[in-house]
Design a protein around this motif. Structure first.
Motif, PDB file in Angstrom:
ATOM      1  N   ALA A 174       0.816  -1.211   0.000  1.00 38.44           N
ATOM      2  CA  ALA A 174       0.000   0.000   0.000  1.00 38.44           C
ATOM      3  C   ALA A 174       0.851   1.263   0.000  1.00 38.44           C
ATOM      4  O   ALA A 174       0.314   2.378  -0.004  1.00 38.44           O
ATOM      5  CB  ALA A 174      -0.927  -0.002   1.210  1.00 38.44           C
ATOM      6  N   LEU A 175       2.177   1.093   0.012  1.00 36.80           N
ATOM      7  CA  LEU A 175       3.116   2.225   0.041  1.00 36.80           C
ATOM      8  C   LEU A 175       2.857   3.129   1.238  1.00 36.80           C
ATOM      9  O   LEU A 175       2.945   4.365   1.136  1.00 36.80           O
ATOM     10  CB  LEU A 175       3.036   3.031  -1.265  1.00 36.80           C
ATOM     11  N   SER A 176       2.571   2.494   2.377  1.00 34.90           N
ATOM     12  CA  SER A 176       2.361   3.301   3.579  1.00 34.90           C
ATOM     13  C   SER A 176       3.681   3.946   3.986  1.00 34.90           C
ATOM     14  O   SER A 176       4.767   3.393   3.758  1.00 34.90           O
ATOM     15  CB  SER A 176       1.843   2.433   4.726  1.00 34.90           C
ATOM     16  N   GLU A 177       3.577   5.126   4.582  1.00 32.09           N
ATOM     17  CA  GLU A 177       4.790   5.857   4.958  1.00 32.09           C
ATOM     18  C   GLU A 177       5.636   5.050   5.924  1.00 32.09           C
ATOM     19  O   GLU A 177       6.866   5.016   5.816  1.00 32.09           O
ATOM     20  CB  GLU A 177       4.412   7.207   5.573  1.00 32.09           C
ATOM     21  N   GLY A 178       5.003   4.369   6.856  1.00 27.19           N
ATOM     22  CA  GLY A 178       5.756   3.589   7.839  1.00 27.19           C
ATOM     23  C   GLY A 178       6.581   2.493   7.179  1.00 27.19           C
ATOM     24  O   GLY A 178       7.746   2.266   7.559  1.00 27.19           O
ATOM     25  N   ALA A 179       5.988   1.812   6.215  1.00 25.46           N
ATOM     26  CA  ALA A 179       6.707   0.736   5.540  1.00 25.46           C
ATOM     27  C   ALA A 179       7.869   1.276   4.724  1.00 25.46           C
ATOM     28  O   ALA A 179       8.959   0.699   4.719  1.00 25.46           O
ATOM     29  CB  ALA A 179       5.753  -0.043   4.641  1.00 25.46           C
ATOM     30  N   VAL A 180       7.653   2.395   4.033  1.00 23.40           N
ATOM     31  CA  VAL A 180       8.708   2.973   3.219  1.00 23.40           C
ATOM     32  C   VAL A 180       9.856   3.453   4.102  1.00 23.40           C
ATOM     33  O   VAL A 180      11.035   3.205   3.810  1.00 23.40           O
ATOM     34  CB  VAL A 180       8.156   4.130   2.364  1.00 23.40           C
ATOM     35  N   VAL A 181       9.531   4.128   5.191  1.00 23.18           N
ATOM     36  CA  VAL A 181      10.574   4.607   6.107  1.00 23.18           C
ATOM     37  C   VAL A 181      11.341   3.428   6.700  1.00 23.18           C
ATOM     38  O   VAL A 181      12.569   3.470   6.827  1.00 23.18           O
ATOM     39  CB  VAL A 181       9.951   5.474   7.223  1.00 23.18           C
ATOM     40  N   SER A 182      10.643   2.347   7.043  1.00 27.69           N
ATOM     41  CA  SER A 182      11.314   1.167   7.601  1.00 27.69           C
ATOM     42  C   SER A 182      12.322   0.596   6.619  1.00 27.69           C
ATOM     43  O   SER A 182      13.425   0.189   7.006  1.00 27.69           O
ATOM     44  CB  SER A 182      10.281   0.090   7.961  1.00 27.69           C
ATOM     45  N   ALA A 183      11.957   0.560   5.344  1.00 30.13           N
ATOM     46  CA  ALA A 183      12.876   0.053   4.328  1.00 30.13           C
ATOM     47  C   ALA A 183      14.105   0.941   4.206  1.00 30.13           C
ATOM     48  O   ALA A 183      15.237   0.453   4.083  1.00 30.13           O
ATOM     49  CB  ALA A 183      12.159  -0.048   2.981  1.00 30.13           C
ATOM     50  N   VAL A 184      13.900   2.248   4.253  1.00 31.89           N
ATOM     51  CA  VAL A 184      15.023   3.189   4.156  1.00 31.89           C
ATOM     52  C   VAL A 184      15.927   3.068   5.372  1.00 31.89           C
ATOM     53  O   VAL A 184      17.156   3.023   5.257  1.00 31.89           O
ATOM     54  CB  VAL A 184      14.504   4.629   3.996  1.00 31.89           C
ATOM     55  N   VAL A 185      15.316   3.018   6.542  1.00 27.21           N
ATOM     56  CA  VAL A 185      16.111   2.901   7.783  1.00 27.21           C
ATOM     57  C   VAL A 185      16.948   1.627   7.758  1.00 27.21           C
ATOM     58  O   VAL A 185      18.128   1.633   8.118  1.00 27.21           O
ATOM     59  CB  VAL A 185      15.186   2.920   9.015  1.00 27.21           C
ATOM     60  N   GLU A 217      20.147   8.529  12.048  1.00 23.22           N
ATOM     61  CA  GLU A 217      19.352   9.760  12.041  1.00 23.22           C
ATOM     62  C   GLU A 217      20.035  10.857  11.242  1.00 23.22           C
ATOM     63  O   GLU A 217      19.364  11.645  10.562  1.00 23.22           O
ATOM     64  CB  GLU A 217      19.095  10.229  13.477  1.00 23.22           C
ATOM     65  N   ASP A 218      21.352  10.930  11.315  1.00 25.04           N
ATOM     66  CA  ASP A 218      22.080  11.941  10.541  1.00 25.04           C
ATOM     67  C   ASP A 218      21.846  11.753   9.042  1.00 25.04           C
ATOM     68  O   ASP A 218      21.616  12.724   8.301  1.00 25.04           O
ATOM     69  CB  ASP A 218      23.580  11.868  10.852  1.00 25.04           C
ATOM     70  N   VAL A 219      21.911  10.514   8.586  1.00 26.60           N
ATOM     71  CA  VAL A 219      21.692  10.244   7.160  1.00 26.60           C
ATOM     72  C   VAL A 219      20.255  10.585   6.769  1.00 26.60           C
ATOM     73  O   VAL A 219      19.999  11.225   5.742  1.00 26.60           O
ATOM     74  CB  VAL A 219      21.996   8.770   6.833  1.00 26.60           C
ATOM     75  N   LEU A 220      19.298  10.176   7.606  1.00 28.47           N
ATOM     76  CA  LEU A 220      17.896  10.435   7.296  1.00 28.47           C
ATOM     77  C   LEU A 220      17.604  11.926   7.266  1.00 28.47           C
ATOM     78  O   LEU A 220      16.861  12.409   6.393  1.00 28.47           O
ATOM     79  CB  LEU A 220      16.991   9.745   8.318  1.00 28.47           C
ATOM     80  N   LEU A 221      18.197  12.677   8.195  1.00 28.77           N
ATOM     81  CA  LEU A 221      17.990  14.126   8.208  1.00 28.77           C
ATOM     82  C   LEU A 221      18.523  14.748   6.919  1.00 28.77           C
ATOM     83  O   LEU A 221      17.900  15.664   6.345  1.00 28.77           O
ATOM     84  CB  LEU A 221      18.671  14.740   9.436  1.00 28.77           C
ATOM     85  N   GLY A 222      19.704  14.274   6.482  1.00 28.79           N
ATOM     86  CA  GLY A 222      20.265  14.807   5.265  1.00 28.79           C
ATOM     87  C   GLY A 222      19.399  14.488   4.051  1.00 28.79           C
ATOM     88  O   GLY A 222      19.216  15.311   3.160  1.00 28.79           O
ATOM     89  N   TRP A 223      18.831  13.287   4.024  1.00 32.31           N
ATOM     90  CA  TRP A 223      17.996  12.895   2.895  1.00 32.31           C
ATOM     91  C   TRP A 223      16.633  13.579   2.900  1.00 32.31           C
ATOM     92  O   TRP A 223      16.019  13.743   1.843  1.00 32.31           O
ATOM     93  CB  TRP A 223      17.802  11.388   2.900  1.00 32.31           C
ATOM     94  N   ARG A 224      16.199  13.959   4.084  1.00 32.59           N
ATOM     95  CA  ARG A 224      14.896  14.645   4.167  1.00 32.59           C
ATOM     96  C   ARG A 224      15.004  16.097   3.695  1.00 32.59           C
ATOM     97  O   ARG A 224      13.977  16.711   3.354  1.00 32.59           O
ATOM     98  CB  ARG A 224      14.367  14.628   5.601  1.00 32.59           C
ATOM     99  N   ALA A 225      16.224  16.611   3.689  1.00 28.23           N
ATOM    100  CA  ALA A 225      16.415  18.026   3.355  1.00 28.23           C
ATOM    101  C   ALA A 225      16.070  18.271   1.888  1.00 28.23           C
ATOM    102  O   ALA A 225      16.540  17.583   0.995  1.00 28.23           O
ATOM    103  CB  ALA A 225      17.861  18.446   3.628  1.00 28.23           C
ATOM    104  N   GLU A 226      15.220  19.249   1.643  1.00 30.18           N
ATOM    105  CA  GLU A 226      14.859  19.618   0.270  1.00 30.18           C
ATOM    106  C   GLU A 226      16.094  20.149  -0.459  1.00 30.18           C
ATOM    107  O   GLU A 226      16.915  20.876   0.115  1.00 30.18           O
ATOM    108  CB  GLU A 226      13.770  20.696   0.297  1.00 30.18           C
ATOM    109  N   GLY A 227      16.218  19.792  -1.707  1.00 34.98           N
ATOM    110  CA  GLY A 227      17.274  20.351  -2.549  1.00 34.98           C
ATOM    111  C   GLY A 227      18.617  19.712  -2.366  1.00 34.98           C
ATOM    112  O   GLY A 227      19.595  20.177  -2.935  1.00 34.98           O
ATOM    113  N   ALA A 228      18.706  18.614  -1.534  1.00 34.10           N
ATOM    114  CA  ALA A 228      19.981  17.942  -1.392  1.00 34.10           C
ATOM    115  C   ALA A 228      20.349  17.279  -2.722  1.00 34.10           C
ATOM    116  O   ALA A 228      19.495  16.944  -3.522  1.00 34.10           O
ATOM    117  CB  ALA A 228      19.904  16.880  -0.287  1.00 34.10           C
ATOM    118  N   VAL A 229      21.616  17.088  -2.936  1.00 37.05           N
ATOM    119  CA  VAL A 229      22.094  16.514  -4.204  1.00 37.05           C
ATOM    120  C   VAL A 229      21.683  15.061  -4.281  1.00 37.05           C
ATOM    121  O   VAL A 229      21.907  14.293  -3.345  1.00 37.05           O
ATOM    122  CB  VAL A 229      23.613  16.647  -4.348  1.00 37.05           C
ATOM    123  N   GLY A 230      21.085  14.569  -5.426  1.00 42.14           N
ATOM    124  CA  GLY A 230      20.675  13.175  -5.593  1.00 42.14           C
ATOM    125  C   GLY A 230      20.816  12.749  -7.005  1.00 42.14           C
ATOM    126  O   GLY A 230      21.144  13.500  -7.875  1.00 42.14           O
TER     127      GLY A 230
END
Length: 230
Positions: A174-185, A217-230
């Protein structure tokens, strides 16, 4: 005769695999591998006019059914089971040409099933690709700073069919936010921190997670930042 485990075919023709040495009451041939009882006396298949039939062992239900359908004459073959005190089916006698036709029908079905399996596999593969792309897009929406290639890697790993990972769960589908965040973490934990090395060195899982929590948490904070290089 002891009772049959299942009734004979509708033609009523019954052939027996004897347990003891039996001889044909008409031509004296024997010992008989197969016999027919006529008025209580054993007859060989030649004398019973069944010698032109071929034996098809039990086991393939479709082939047995079709062989009967394709044969003008058939008979059920049984053998007595002393332990169970009953006769049990061992197979059938059918016409050789009927058996050949039945085998062709089964082969045609097998080919049809093979083609269907290929189509189903292609369909599932296309569905998996679309789902992984949607999962990666959701990762990028939640973590715009996550590199696109990394998002695809996380999505592919989490959504692999048969893996049992979070992407295959109901929430993941269902692409729930919790599942997606768990995969990223989980990805960050294993790829971007010494978590695996800690486990290999004998550190308990909960303690290992505590030690690398800040790095995750440091990595996640950096990835959450808008406009970060990707």
């Amino acid at each position: 005769m002891a009772r049959l485990a299942t009734p004979p075919h509708r033609t009523g023709l019954l052939v027996i695999q004897p347990l003891r040495r039996r001889y044909c009451a008409e031509c004296q041939a024997g010992p008989l591998a197969l016999l027919v009882l006529e008025e209580g006396a054993p007859r060989c298949l030649d004398c019973a006019d069944l010698a032109h039939l071929v034996f098809l062992p039990r086991g393939d239900t479709a082939l047995t059914r079709r062989s009967r359908e394709e044969s003008g004459l058939s008979a059920v073959v049984v053998r007595f089971n002393r332990r169970k005190s009953r006769y049990e089916r061992q197979g059938v006698l059918v016409e050789e040409a009927g058996l050949a036709r039945a085998e062709q029908r089964c082969l045609a079905d097998a080919e049809a099933r093979r083609r269907r399996r290929i189509r189903d596999a292609r369909r599932r593969s296309a569905e998996d690709v679309r789902f992984a792309e949607a999962f990666a897009a959701e990762i990028r929406r939640l973590f715009p700073g996550c590199p696109a290639e990394r998002a695809r890697e996380i999505a592919g790993h989490a959504s692999a069919r048969g893996s049992g990972r979070v992407g295959r769960s109901a929430a993941g589908r269902a692409l729930s936010e919790g599942a997606v965040v768990s995969a990223v973490v989980a990805s960050v934990r294993h790829v971007d921190t010494p978590y695996d090395q800690l486990l290999m060195s004998g550190v308990a899982r909960h303690e290992a997670r505590r030690r690398i929590g800040a790095a995750v948490e440091d990595v996640l904070l950096g990835w959450r930042a808008e406009g970060a290089v990707g």
